[in-house]
Design a protein around this motif. Structure first.
Motif, short mmCIF file in Angstrom:
data_model
loop_
_atom_site.label_atom_id
_atom_site.label_comp_id
_atom_site.label_asym_id
_atom_site.label_seq_id
_atom_site.Cartn_x
_atom_site.Cartn_y
_atom_site.Cartn_z
N UNK A 34 17.06 -7.17 20.71
CA UNK A 34 16.58 -6.05 21.12
C UNK A 34 16.39 -4.89 19.57
N UNK A 37 15.14 -4.15 15.00
CA UNK A 37 14.16 -3.74 14.68
C UNK A 37 13.47 -2.67 14.20
N UNK A 38 15.15 -1.81 13.92
CA UNK A 38 15.28 -0.69 12.93
C UNK A 38 17.09 -0.86 12.57
N UNK A 103 20.24 5.28 22.71
CA UNK A 103 19.59 5.24 24.70
C UNK A 103 20.02 4.02 25.90
N UNK A 104 19.12 3.12 25.87
CA UNK A 104 19.63 2.18 26.59
C UNK A 104 20.74 0.64 26.55
N UNK A 105 20.60 1.13 24.96
CA UNK A 105 21.37 -0.61 24.52
C UNK A 105 23.34 0.16 24.51
N UNK A 154 12.76 -4.12 9.72
CA UNK A 154 11.93 -3.40 9.35
C UNK A 154 10.91 -3.22 8.42
N UNK A 158 7.73 -2.37 9.94
CA UNK A 158 7.27 -1.21 10.32
C UNK A 158 7.09 -0.63 8.48
N UNK A 175 3.20 -6.70 11.68
CA UNK A 175 3.36 -6.31 12.93
C UNK A 175 4.27 -7.16 13.69
N UNK A 178 9.04 -7.28 13.80
CA UNK A 178 9.22 -5.83 15.09
C UNK A 178 9.09 -6.35 16.57
N UNK B 97 10.10 1.37 29.03
CA UNK B 97 11.36 1.07 29.71
C UNK B 97 12.34 2.53 30.40
N UNK B 122 14.52 4.78 25.73
CA UNK B 122 14.61 3.82 26.39
C UNK B 122 13.42 2.99 26.17
N UNK B 124 10.99 0.50 23.01
CA UNK B 124 12.07 -0.17 21.72
C UNK B 124 12.08 0.42 20.54
N UNK B 125 12.43 0.44 20.47
CA UNK B 125 12.91 0.74 18.73
C UNK B 125 12.63 0.92 17.60
N UNK B 126 11.05 1.43 17.07
CA UNK B 126 10.54 0.67 15.73
C UNK B 126 9.67 0.15 16.87
N UNK B 127 9.44 0.83 17.02
CA UNK B 127 7.55 0.51 18.12
C UNK B 127 7.26 0.98 19.01
#
Lengths: 232, 187
Positions: A34, A37-38, A103-105, A154, A158, A175, A178, B97, B122, B124-127
């Motif tokens: 999850x 991605x960055x 955030x949510x992580x 990334x 991206x 794309x 990601x 999210x 919330x 998605x990071x990067x998207x």
């Protein structure tokens, strides 16, 4: 002192490649896919999880003689969830930028099975010092694995690195890297490289800690039989 | 007998003790940090208002000088040299999210001047989080509540996040229009 050091150092370094929590023990797959991605997200998540892991490993190791075996899992979960929430409050109050990035992580660290896996698989059977070293090593291994995947995803997905666009590919990134399928793809590749590195060092895969075996608790576990039923 | 009692009671006692200690630690940390957390939220909101209308001062009476206030406390009028130049409205809508929080700047004709995302953590990071980028948000400038979702150049593969921002901007516009309309302010 020198003797303890030589014993503790392997506890630290084993988490890098040999017992890398993500790539060798296959723990914490969900946050790995999850958050990778960055690069900034990966490093932030890695550092936050490492801090929580060191605290919980130390606490659980210190309490290992107090906590009865029967209720160890509820005890660990209570301690882990409380520590995560404490860290979350502190980050919210004093590091709002990191709070925005994670955030949510951040709350998800509670259910990051690296934390519980190391608590039950390592900290409850080792000294506080060894557990702290294990936590640092596992945390570094987690952060490194996450960062390696994040760099690949990334750059390819991206067309940027750490949020900075790379000229030439930022206009037309691939794309899928990601998106979740690309995550699994990169995960497999990085895992293969890590396995190659681990085997080259000459240690067989069977050297992995028995308690991390997903088959633990099932009948016919050879390690359990060998130790007279004390493992599972 | 006593051994049995111990085997049953001890785990319960230890678990209870751990729970009490953890709960106490949580309560303590919450008490310590809650003021600071509220401060950070207020600072973020002030910062966003200043970014929407640089150099302006803000008042919660709408339109400026009438003394009427937004009952929800989400709307502020921006003043420059005593004259109203626009409004800043905080609003939220569901993204991928969870809720995405935005602050939208409107001019006195209730057209969007600028959109700032307060919280998209919330997504998605990067998207999905690409919707916080200023160049993407700039497409909302000059629009009003008549804008249709078809007109939004959504971020590829992040439809929910893009729609969340769109919905939040429209909601902010409608909230403001209802307020100003109620007060008979018109433009």
């Amino acid at each position: 002192m020198a003797d303890t050091k030589t014993k503790l150092l392997p506890e630290l370094t084993k988490g890098f490649i040999q017992e890398n929590p993500v790539l060798r023990l296959v723990l914490g797959t969900c946050p790995t896919l999850a958050i990778s991605t960055t690069l900034t997200g990966a490093v932030g998540m890695g550092v936050a999880a490492t801090i929580v892991l060191i605290i919980t490993n130390a606490l659980i190791s210190a309490l290992r003689k107090v906590i009865p075996d029967k209720v160890r899992i509820p005890c660990y979960i209570t301690i882990i969830a409380s520590m995560v929430t404490v860290v979350q409050y502190l980050v919210k109050a004093y590091l709002p930028d990191i709070d925005k990035a994670l955030g949510i992580y951040l709350p998800l660290i509670t259910v990051n099975c690296i934390i519980l896996g190391r608590a039950d698989g390592y900290a409850n059977r080792h000294t506080v010092a060894a557990s702290v070293f294990d936590g640092v090593g596992m945390g570094i291994g987690f952060t490194a694995a996450l960062s390696a995947m994040a760099i690949l995803r990334e750059v390819l997905g991206s067309g940027s690195i750490g949020g900075l666009a790379i000229p030439g590919i930022s206009a037309n990134p691939i794309l899928i890297f990601i998106l979740p399928p690309g995550g699994f793809f990169v995960y497999g590749l990085v895992m293969a490289v890590c396995n190659k590195l681990a085997v080259r060092k000459g240690k067989p895969a069977a050297a992995l800690d028995c308690a991390n075996c997903p088959g633990c608790g099932e009948t016919g576990c050879p390690e359990n039989d060998r130790q007279g039923g004390s493992v599972c | 007998m006593s051994k049995n009692v111990k085997a049953i009671l001890l785990p319960a006692v230890v678990l209870t003790a751990i729970c009490i200690v953890c709960a106490a630690a949580l309560g303590g940390v919450k008490l310590l940090t809650q003021d600071k957390i509220a401060e950070q939220a207020a600072a973020a909101s002030n910062e966003a208002m200043a970014a929407l209308f640089p150099g302006a001062s803000f008042s919660d009476s709408l339109p400026p000088g009438t003394g009427t206030k937004d009952p929800d406390g989400l709307t502020f009028a921006a003043l420059q040299d005593g004259a109203g130049i626009g409004y800043a409205v905080t609003s939220a809508a569901k993204g991928y999210g969870g809720d995405i929080q935005v602050m939208v700047g409107f001019d006195t004709a209730l057209r969007v001047t600028k959109v700032i995302v307060l919280d998209a953590s919330n997504e998605t990071p990067g998207l999905g989080q690409n919707v916080v980028k200023a160049e993407w948000l700039s497409q909302f400038a000059g629009t009003d509540t008549s804008m249709a979702y078809d007109e939004v150049d959504a971020v590829a593969s992040a439809t929910y996040s893009s729609k969340g921002i769109y919905n939040a901007v429209i909601a902010a516009g409608e909230h403001l229009a209802a307020l100003i309309g109620e007060n008979g302010g018109g433009n």
